[in-house]
Each structure stands twice: as structure tokens, then as C-alpha cells.
Design an enzyme around this catalytic site. Sequence first.
Site, PDB file in Angstrom:
ATOM      1  N   GLU A  40       2.197  10.845  34.411  1.00  0.00           N
ATOM      2  CA  GLU A  40       1.690  11.780  35.420  1.00  0.00           C
ATOM      3  C   GLU A  40       1.087  11.005  36.591  1.00  0.00           C
ATOM      4  O   GLU A  40       0.441   9.977  36.404  1.00  0.00           O
ATOM      5  CB  GLU A  40       0.620  12.669  34.777  1.00  0.00           C
ATOM      6  CG  GLU A  40      -0.034  13.660  35.720  1.00  0.00           C
ATOM      7  CD  GLU A  40      -1.163  14.437  35.067  1.00  0.00           C
ATOM      8  OE1 GLU A  40      -1.484  15.527  35.559  1.00  0.00           O
ATOM      9  OE2 GLU A  40      -1.736  13.944  34.056  1.00  0.00           O
ATOM     10  N   LYS A 106       2.929  21.689  38.169  1.00  0.00           N
ATOM     11  CA  LYS A 106       2.030  21.878  37.030  1.00  0.00           C
ATOM     12  C   LYS A 106       1.392  23.266  37.065  1.00  0.00           C
ATOM     13  O   LYS A 106       0.739  23.648  38.035  1.00  0.00           O
ATOM     14  CB  LYS A 106       0.952  20.792  37.064  1.00  0.00           C
ATOM     15  CG  LYS A 106       0.062  20.745  35.822  1.00  0.00           C
ATOM     16  CD  LYS A 106      -0.917  19.582  35.964  1.00  0.00           C
ATOM     17  CE  LYS A 106      -1.814  19.417  34.745  1.00  0.00           C
ATOM     18  NZ  LYS A 106      -2.771  18.306  34.953  1.00  0.00           N
ATOM     19  N   CYS A 140       0.821  17.075  31.196  1.00  0.00           N
ATOM     20  CA  CYS A 140      -0.520  16.840  30.660  1.00  0.00           C
ATOM     21  C   CYS A 140      -1.191  18.089  30.069  1.00  0.00           C
ATOM     22  O   CYS A 140      -0.894  18.488  28.957  1.00  0.00           O
ATOM     23  CB  CYS A 140      -1.386  16.190  31.744  1.00  0.00           C
ATOM     24  SG  CYS A 140      -2.804  15.262  31.081  1.00  0.00           S
TER      25      CYS A 140
END
Length: 254
Positions: A40, A106, A140
Site C-alpha cells: 500500500e 480504498k 489494508c
Amino acid sequence: MKIAIIQTELSWENSNENKALLQEKINAISQYVDLIVLPEMFTSGFTMNPKNVAQTMRGEAISWLKETAKAKNCAISGSLVIEENGNYFNRLVFVFPTGEIQTYDKRHLFTLAGEEKVYTAGKDKLIVEYKGFKICPLICYDLRFPVFARNVEDYDVLIYVANWPKPRVNAWDILLKARAVENMSYVIGVNRVGKDNNNLEYVGHSQAIDFLGNYLQEPQEIEGVFIVELDKNELLETREKLNFLNDRDKFQIL
């Protein structure tokens, strides 16, 4: 499919240094791989200063990814900070060897660090079709939310790229295995190592897990490139024998 997992330290908010160190590791991959996965925010580390590091989809980092994918004749994926229409996104890009790009923004922003205050959340799940595999890439904190990751698309590989710190790495290990088992999917987790400028320590634990929860690559704490091979026939045979996904609940995310 052969996948190269790159677990590395990241230079704080320094795209040029990070590209150089990643290029060195990529150049050292001597065998052919189909896909290279980076952590990331691979150009900057997990920063809440998007103005300092933001790229565009026509910027130098994207150009570098395209050039590298073409040179290695493989796909490359990872997330970076992208500015678009006045908004900042923690955007995962999947770059094909042809230069084609698919993206995922995300969805679950990390409120503990205030990510939602400076970044715009994505809405849509991405399923990439590549070399006979359906791949679902996530980022994540998404790992903590199994409903969004639920395998309603019959994907074959679930990928998480992360900057997941040491104090919570036990959760990382547990949740990656859970996602593999509940979705009957290969799971690839790619994390970083080292310390960032917020004095957070990262110990990696990048890993690969099969559809029954077995390690193909056990969690690693050292910097390096780890290569795993996925067998779709074995996946399909196991799903046919143990047809748990046939009994999954049907739902719609609003």
C-alpha cells in the site's frame, strides 16, 4: 499463475527513492512471474499528507509502472496516492503488460489515523480478469470488513496490499486466513517492513494462503521478494468437492 510478493521498507514521502528501491528488487527477479504485487502507498508510505505526495494517472509513478510491466512482460499492482478532480484517493492500480490499467479506490478508510479526513472513499469493488484468474484486489483496512470481500463473484484470488503495523499484526494473520477459508479463495497479503516517520514499526508478515487456509508462503518478517504459484485446477476441484460457496447468503451492498 506465479506471483511475486515484494516486502520492503519505504522511504517516507519520497517517490523517487521508493521507485529506485523497488526497481532494484524487480530487476532481481530472475524467473518469469505473471504478477508483481507492491505494498500500500508504495511511493510514500502511509501518509496523511496527500498534498505532499499525490500523483496523477498521467504522472511519473504510473508511467514507471507501465514501463516496468512492459519490460518484465507481467502485470504489476499496488496502491498510491492519486489526485483527481480536487480529491485524493488511496488508489490501487492493476497495470497489465499492455499498459492497460484497472483501478480500485480504498473503500474502508482508516479512521484511527484520520484517513477519512483527507482521502475520498471508493465505492466499487474491482474484479480483474487476468490469465484465466479472477482477482479481487483490496487495501489494508478493508481486511477487517468481510461483507465487502465476500466472494459473490466467484473470484479465485483475493489480494490485500497494506501498511499494517506491528502491534496489530496478529489480527492481520488471523483475518487473512479467515478470508481464504470463508471465500474458498487464494489470499495474498503484501505488507511493508521498517519504520515510518510516525514512528510506527512494520514487521511485514507478507504471506500466501490457499483456499483451505494452508500456507503457500508463511509470514515473513525480512525484506525480500517471495514467489508463489497458484493452481486454478486445484482450486476448482476443491470447490466442486466441497461446495460451500453454493450455500452462501445473497445480499446487496448499498
